[in-house]
Scaffold this active site. Sequence first.
Site, PDB file in Angstrom:
ATOM      1  N   GLY A  79       0.966  -1.356  -0.117  1.00  0.00           N
ATOM      2  CA  GLY A  79      -0.335  -0.141   0.051  1.00  0.00           C
ATOM      3  C   GLY A  79       0.776   1.337   0.088  1.00  0.00           C
TER       4      GLY A  79
ATOM      5  N   GLU B 200      -3.704  -8.036   6.742  1.00  0.00           N
ATOM      6  CA  GLU B 200      -3.169  -7.958   7.910  1.00  0.00           C
ATOM      7  C   GLU B 200      -3.483  -9.270   8.683  1.00  0.00           C
ATOM      8  OE1 GLU B 200      -2.667  -4.502  10.209  1.00  0.00           O
ATOM      9  OE2 GLU B 200      -2.771  -3.416   8.529  1.00  0.00           O
TER      10      GLU B 200
HETATM   11  C1  LIG Z   1      -5.904  -4.243  -0.795  1.00  0.00           C
HETATM   12  C2  LIG Z   1      -4.449  -5.033  -0.228  1.00  0.00           C
HETATM   13  C3  LIG Z   1      -3.795  -4.251   0.474  1.00  0.00           C
HETATM   14  C4  LIG Z   1      -2.667  -4.852   1.116  1.00  0.00           C
HETATM   15  N1  LIG Z   1      -1.635  -4.194   1.670  1.00  0.00           N
HETATM   16  C5  LIG Z   1      -0.341  -4.969   2.131  1.00  0.00           C
HETATM   17  C6  LIG Z   1       0.669  -3.942   2.544  1.00  0.00           C
HETATM   18  O1  LIG Z   1       0.607  -2.741   2.736  1.00  0.00           O
HETATM   19  N2  LIG Z   1       1.868  -4.712   2.872  1.00  0.00           N
HETATM   20  C7  LIG Z   1       1.762  -6.068   2.631  1.00  0.00           C
HETATM   21  O2  LIG Z   1       2.847  -6.452   3.154  1.00  0.00           O
HETATM   22  N3  LIG Z   1       0.893  -6.907   2.376  1.00  0.00           N
HETATM   23  C8  LIG Z   1      -0.286  -6.151   1.919  1.00  0.00           C
HETATM   24  N4  LIG Z   1      -1.416  -7.179   1.426  1.00  0.00           N
HETATM   25  C9  LIG Z   1      -1.151  -8.578   1.475  1.00  0.00           C
HETATM   26  C10 LIG Z   1      -1.947  -9.214   2.478  1.00  0.00           C
HETATM   27  O3  LIG Z   1      -1.631  -9.249   3.796  1.00  0.00           O
HETATM   28  C11 LIG Z   1      -2.023 -10.862   1.868  1.00  0.00           C
HETATM   29  O4  LIG Z   1      -2.854 -10.499   0.703  1.00  0.00           O
HETATM   30  C12 LIG Z   1      -2.907 -11.598   2.754  1.00  0.00           C
HETATM   31  O5  LIG Z   1      -1.837 -11.958   3.915  1.00  0.00           O
HETATM   32  C13 LIG Z   1      -3.025 -13.090   2.287  1.00  0.00           C
HETATM   33  O6  LIG Z   1      -2.223 -13.425   1.151  1.00  0.00           O
HETATM   34  P1  LIG Z   1      -2.350 -13.851  -0.249  1.00  0.00           P
HETATM   35  O7  LIG Z   1      -2.760 -12.679  -0.856  1.00  0.00           O
HETATM   36  O8  LIG Z   1      -1.231 -14.280  -0.809  1.00  0.00           O
HETATM   37  O9  LIG Z   1      -3.447 -15.213  -0.156  1.00  0.00           O
HETATM   38  P2  LIG Z   1      -3.129 -16.670   0.273  1.00  0.00           P
HETATM   39  O10 LIG Z   1      -2.328 -16.799   1.474  1.00  0.00           O
HETATM   40  O11 LIG Z   1      -2.378 -17.310  -0.873  1.00  0.00           O
HETATM   41  O12 LIG Z   1      -4.469 -17.058   0.545  1.00  0.00           O
HETATM   42  C14 LIG Z   1      -5.352 -17.578  -0.596  1.00  0.00           C
HETATM   43  C15 LIG Z   1      -6.290 -18.243   0.172  1.00  0.00           C
HETATM   44  O13 LIG Z   1      -5.815 -19.345   0.758  1.00  0.00           O
HETATM   45  C16 LIG Z   1      -6.427 -19.627   2.115  1.00  0.00           C
HETATM   46  N5  LIG Z   1      -5.380 -20.039   2.916  1.00  0.00           N
HETATM   47  C17 LIG Z   1      -4.081 -19.774   3.111  1.00  0.00           C
HETATM   48  N6  LIG Z   1      -3.388 -20.381   3.960  1.00  0.00           N
HETATM   49  C18 LIG Z   1      -4.268 -21.321   4.438  1.00  0.00           C
HETATM   50  C19 LIG Z   1      -4.112 -22.226   5.429  1.00  0.00           C
HETATM   51  N7  LIG Z   1      -2.960 -22.456   6.146  1.00  0.00           N
HETATM   52  N8  LIG Z   1      -5.128 -22.927   5.728  1.00  0.00           N
HETATM   53  C20 LIG Z   1      -6.405 -22.779   5.169  1.00  0.00           C
HETATM   54  N9  LIG Z   1      -6.432 -21.835   4.273  1.00  0.00           N
HETATM   55  C21 LIG Z   1      -5.569 -20.834   3.787  1.00  0.00           C
HETATM   56  C22 LIG Z   1      -6.681 -18.412   2.503  1.00  0.00           C
HETATM   57  O14 LIG Z   1      -7.967 -18.255   3.573  1.00  0.00           O
HETATM   58  C23 LIG Z   1      -7.393 -17.600   1.297  1.00  0.00           C
HETATM   59  O15 LIG Z   1      -8.578 -17.868   1.134  1.00  0.00           O
HETATM   60  C24 LIG Z   1      -2.414  -6.430   1.013  1.00  0.00           C
HETATM   61  C25 LIG Z   1      -3.663  -7.210   0.231  1.00  0.00           C
HETATM   62  C26 LIG Z   1      -4.640  -6.412  -0.206  1.00  0.00           C
HETATM   63  C27 LIG Z   1      -5.344  -7.339  -1.137  1.00  0.00           C
END
Ligand SMILES: Cc1cc2nc3c(=O)[nH]c(=O)nc-3n(C[C@H](O)[C@H](O)[C@H](O)COP(=O)(O)OP(=O)(O)OC[C@H]3O[C@@H](n4cnc5c(N)ncnc54)[C@H](O)[C@@H]3O)c2cc1C
Length: 599
Positions: free
Chosen positions: A171, A405
């Site tokens: 962000g 988060e």
């Molecule tokens: C608009 C936006 C702003 C953001 N801002 C920031 C930022 O400023 N800085 C930053 O560092 N990050 C940021 N993020 C990242 C955010 O923290 C991650 O998107 C979040 O941690 C989820 O990771 P991922 O998107 O890789 O999803 P994944 O971890 O790949 O998850 C995908 C799906 O898998 C499921 N899943 C994952 N692991 C498991 C498990 N162990 N057991 C069961 N289900 C599971 C989840 O529930 C989800 O439905 C932002 C994200 C968005 C969308």
Amino acid sequence: MEVLRLSEYLAGHHYEHRNEVFALFEREPELFRPRHDLGMRESRELLMRRWERLHELGYFKNTITSSKPENRLRRMALSETCEYLDHSLAVKMGVNYGLFGGAVYGLGTEEQKDYWLPKVERREIIGCYGLSELGAGSNVRGIRTTATYDPSSRSFVLHTPTDGAQKYWIGGAAESATHCSVFAYLIVDGKRRGIHGFVVQIRDSIEGSPVHGVTIADCGDKWGLNGVDNGRIWFDRVKIPRTNMLMKLGQVSENGEYTSIVKSENELFGRTLAPLTAGRVSIIFSALNEMKVGTSIAIPYAKSRQVFGKELMSVQTHRHRLLPYVCSALVINVVANPLKLQLLEPGQVVTKNFHVLSAGLKALSTWEMERCLQECREACGGQGMLSENRVGPLLSEFNVTTTFEGDNHVMIQQASKVVVNMYAQGLKQGVFGGDLDFLNREELPLRGEPNEMSFIVELMRRRVRGLLPALVPTSGTSEAAEKELVLFEEVGTAFCDLLIFESFEKELNSSTELPCKDLLSKAGVIYGLSRIDRESTFSRSGALSSDASWSVRRTYMKELDRFVESGMMDSAIEAFGVPDFLKAPISGDWLSHNAKAKL
Ligand SMILES: Cc1cc2nc3c(=O)[nH]c(=O)nc-3n(C[C@H](O)[C@H](O)[C@H](O)COP(=O)(O)OP(=O)(O)OC[C@H]3O[C@@H](n4cnc5c(N)ncnc54)[C@H](O)[C@@H]3O)c2cc1C
């Protein structure tokens, strides 16, 4: 008068300050009226103008450089107030002050804080928070960015080894941020030393060009939160001074010697990610405040609308659809207020209990908000589809709170892990400790009535008692339990619900000064009954017999009617204190608003 006191109590702190901010919004409508009709570019520009105006008016003075809880709370109050208007604004400021600033504050030495924090407060730099990567979001340990110490130049070399390791979703990175708190695996003398934070300059000036070795791309248009310029970052062997490593927990000396004040890599990991805990607590307030906005729009509309000759709000299904959210917003508010204050206590260490409650409440409150706004949208019928009526756009603006988060499922699993470990340990030792102490006592027949808080809390305990043995049989281990993930998450949810309702009951009983105590305890009962009525785990765990479930249902419906007829619903909406200009045309005189004469 009593309702006004409730309003102040729910705000928790800086009530006057919040009202001043609302007054500013109302005084300067050109800049601060709700806008849900803008594209990505205009949303970003408007956000920056709003932020600059708040800065110009001195709203951030001492809120970053001072460690006094009073100052930090003032910034939180500002942020919560901004969320009623523009979620993107609150998020972008939160990333800069709370996450970037929080990383420096929590992970930096005194010298580093003195160097960076005044620059953040004066807005000379804008910070972003670089943890997530394309290939690793929830699985933070899977990040691949490296920071290798080079003793010859006394610098760290930040590197993105693969496309999967690009920082993603950051962000503020796409257009404005000058600096990033980058999280990377530290490598010293060929040895990996765990994930550490580094302050890395990514742009030559605010909204300027990327610095040498840094490549930045825009994540692009999103279906919500478009004011935030989320970006992607690659580091191509970028050199940063040794002093830019945040060195409170781990240190690298000039000649390349690594030392650390923490005992294990696990502890290092937990403490490195601690700033996210504060972020999670803020998200709980986002969730409950948006439930206040949603219901403050949908309920007045339903009261002013006739369907088939009846007032919409008199229809049982409508009460059942909307009132539980008025009540959950109140309950979560009561439980979250002390949690926030606890977080800011000087020397506060994030305990296991605090972590479970904040992570669990983050997940349950944001899911509750998502359901609430969707229900409010539908409850307003076609009017709910108009952007000017806010509910639909708010749903897309706040939807991401279930993901960032800490993804909600991952958060709930953390609670599951704690309770399952506690249970497995209790089985081994023959005595259960902490929050599972009640398992040491024999279960007596269920007493009391479903409209009593003690009855609800007891049912919550019985559900935990009934679910745990299904997951961890006497001979089982907590590791085996994680193979049954659906049940594992149900146990975590049951445990979080229990903690929430126990905290609520404690707060209700301990505070003699509580305004509108009757209203709050009814809200607790209705929210509790709604959970029990909605969740199949109460019957599956054996906590609720079929007869008892009918009794719960009948009481639940009666309590909904009483909540309306006693005037408690109206008092609750009034206590939410959402200013009229932050509601919607349908919550006022919508006929005049739509008059032909106005064309
Ligand atoms: C608009 C936006 C702003 C953001 N801002 C920031 C930022 O400023 N800085 C930053 O560092 N990050 C940021 N993020 C990242 C955010 O923290 C991650 O998107 C979040 O941690 C989820 O990771 P991922 O998107 O890789 O999803 P994944 O971890 O790949 O998850 C995908 C799906 O898998 C499921 N899943 C994952 N692991 C498991 C498990 N162990 N057991 C069961 N289900 C599971 C989840 O529930 C989800 O439905 C932002 C994200 C968005 C969308």
